[in-house]
Design an enzyme around this catalytic site. Structure first.
Site, PDB file in Angstrom:
ATOM      1  N   PRO A  29     -92.237  -6.818  24.126  1.00  0.00           N
ATOM      2  CG  PRO A  29     -93.434  -7.545  25.984  1.00  0.00           C
ATOM      3  CD  PRO A  29     -92.199  -7.824  25.193  1.00  0.00           C
ATOM      4  CG  ASP A  81     -84.509  -3.209  12.163  1.00  0.00           C
ATOM      5  OD1 ASP A  81     -84.774  -3.636  11.014  1.00  0.00           O
ATOM      6  OD2 ASP A  81     -85.102  -3.604  13.172  1.00  0.00           O
TER       7      ASP A  81
END
Length: 363
Positions: free
Chosen positions: A55, A167
């Protein structure tokens, strides 16, 4: 140059984070207590979102300074590897189109990274939302495309370390207050030595819809893998649609398939997000679609490098761009839609590499 390259690679390849390693890190250490106070002990009210490795929270420090705080999930087996990647690589990279690392904290099981706060979150938040997308007219979208390309060029060619991101996707493009794009999330990034432009890996990790075929199937990644991902992003920015999870037609596997059909029917501009009709420069839109297709061609040797991409996008000459070959498609039949899982390879591949694929959420 090469001495620094070797020392960084040596640190990244080690399986520990030792006290002495802190000397080679160019950003300050934050104490955990100040981070807990700034985030109200990682309260849900301060949570900005969920990244690939944990997170992200908004923290407010003394003096009102706002900082984005990524807390790496302790249950992830590769957590230390990704943490070291980010804390070392981003600290040594400085470019206006890369997110800036402000500090880090490592204490017990806690591994925390602190970044400059991006008021407008990520690119996917805007382009795939039918309301928020209205705030991105064509001029701003074109600026974002150019900014991503400039950041990528720095990674591939102009930085002290030659970096392959691995990515690149819309959710890893953050936007500041003025909607300037900044490439983020270097947890999967890899250094390649000297003038090398490719490498391979036994651990294939990435995001479905953005991974080039050579990487997804064989574990071979290169600067052209990033170029493939960039091409997907360009077509998503132009269309306002995700590459995956949108099209139902049997004739089109994904956005690339749908766009390619329009291209062959000489209806390329029909791909454009309808909210851009009034603000668009049709020549620029067509140029971006053309460049996007050049970037997603199946054979990496056919794809341009980022320097050529920028040249094509910024050149105002009327010389026609090269015609792209058919883009690569990822066959949906062998990719599961479970987020972040390991998969067996298709029968046509004889690699023993491990494949871990994340899926971007549908609209």
């Amino acid at each position: 140059m090469y001495d620094m390259e070797r020392s960084v690679k040596s640190f990244l390849d080690s399986s520990e984070f030792k006290e002495g390693d802190k000397k080679g890190i160019d950003v300050p250490v934050f104490n955990l207590e100040s981070i807990l106070e700034a985030t109200n002990y990682f309260s849900n009210e301060n949570k900005l979102g969920e990244g690939g490795f944990g997170p992200v929270y908004k923290g407010i420090f003394l003096g009102g300074q706002e900082i984005a705080i990524k807390r790496l999930s302790s249950h992830l087996g590769q957590g230390l590897e990704e943490f070291k990647n980010e804390v070392v690589l981003i600290a040594k990279l400085q470019h206006r189109n890369l997110v800036r690392l402000l500090g880090y904290c490592i204490k017990g099981d806690e591994k925390i990274l602190l970044y400059e706060y991006m008021a407008n979150k990520s690119l996917d938040t805007f382009i795939f939302d039918r309301t928020l997308c209205l705030s991105l007219d064509w001029e701003k979208r074109f600026d974002i495309i150019l900014g991503i390309a400039r950041g990528l060029l720095y990674l591939h060619q102009d930085s002290r370390l030659r970096i392959i991101h691995r990515d690149l996707k819309t959710s890893n493009i953050l936007l500041d207050e003025e909607m300037n794009p900044k490439i983020s999330d270097f947890g999967l990034a890899r250094i390649v030595k000297g003038k090398e432009t490719e490498a391979n890996t036994m651990r294939i990790v990435g995001t479905y819809g953005y991974m080039s075929p050579k990487y997804a199937l064989d574990g071979l990644f290169s600067i052209k893998s990033d170029v493939f991902s960039f091409g997907v992003i360009v077509l998503e920015i132009v269309s306002g649609k995700r590459n995956t999870g949108f099209y139902q037609s049997k004739q089109a596997l994904n956005l690339l398939g749908y766009a390619w059909r329009l291209w062959n029917e000489e209806k390329a501009l029909d791909l454009m997000d309808q909210t851009l009709i009034e603000s668009c420069n049709r020549g620029e839109v067509f140029k971006c679609i053309n460049v996007g297709f050049l970037c997603v061609q199946e054979d990496p040797r056919d794809r341009p490098n980022v320097s050529n991409v920028l040249s094509m996008l910024t050149n105002e000459a009327t010389t026609p761009l090269p015609n792209p070959k058919e883009p690569a498609f990822v066959a949906k039949k062998w990719i599961s839609f479970a987020p972040s899982s390991s998969f067996d390879k298709p029968e046509t591949s004889h690699s023993n590499n491990e494949l871990t694929v994340s899926t971007e959420p549908g609209r």
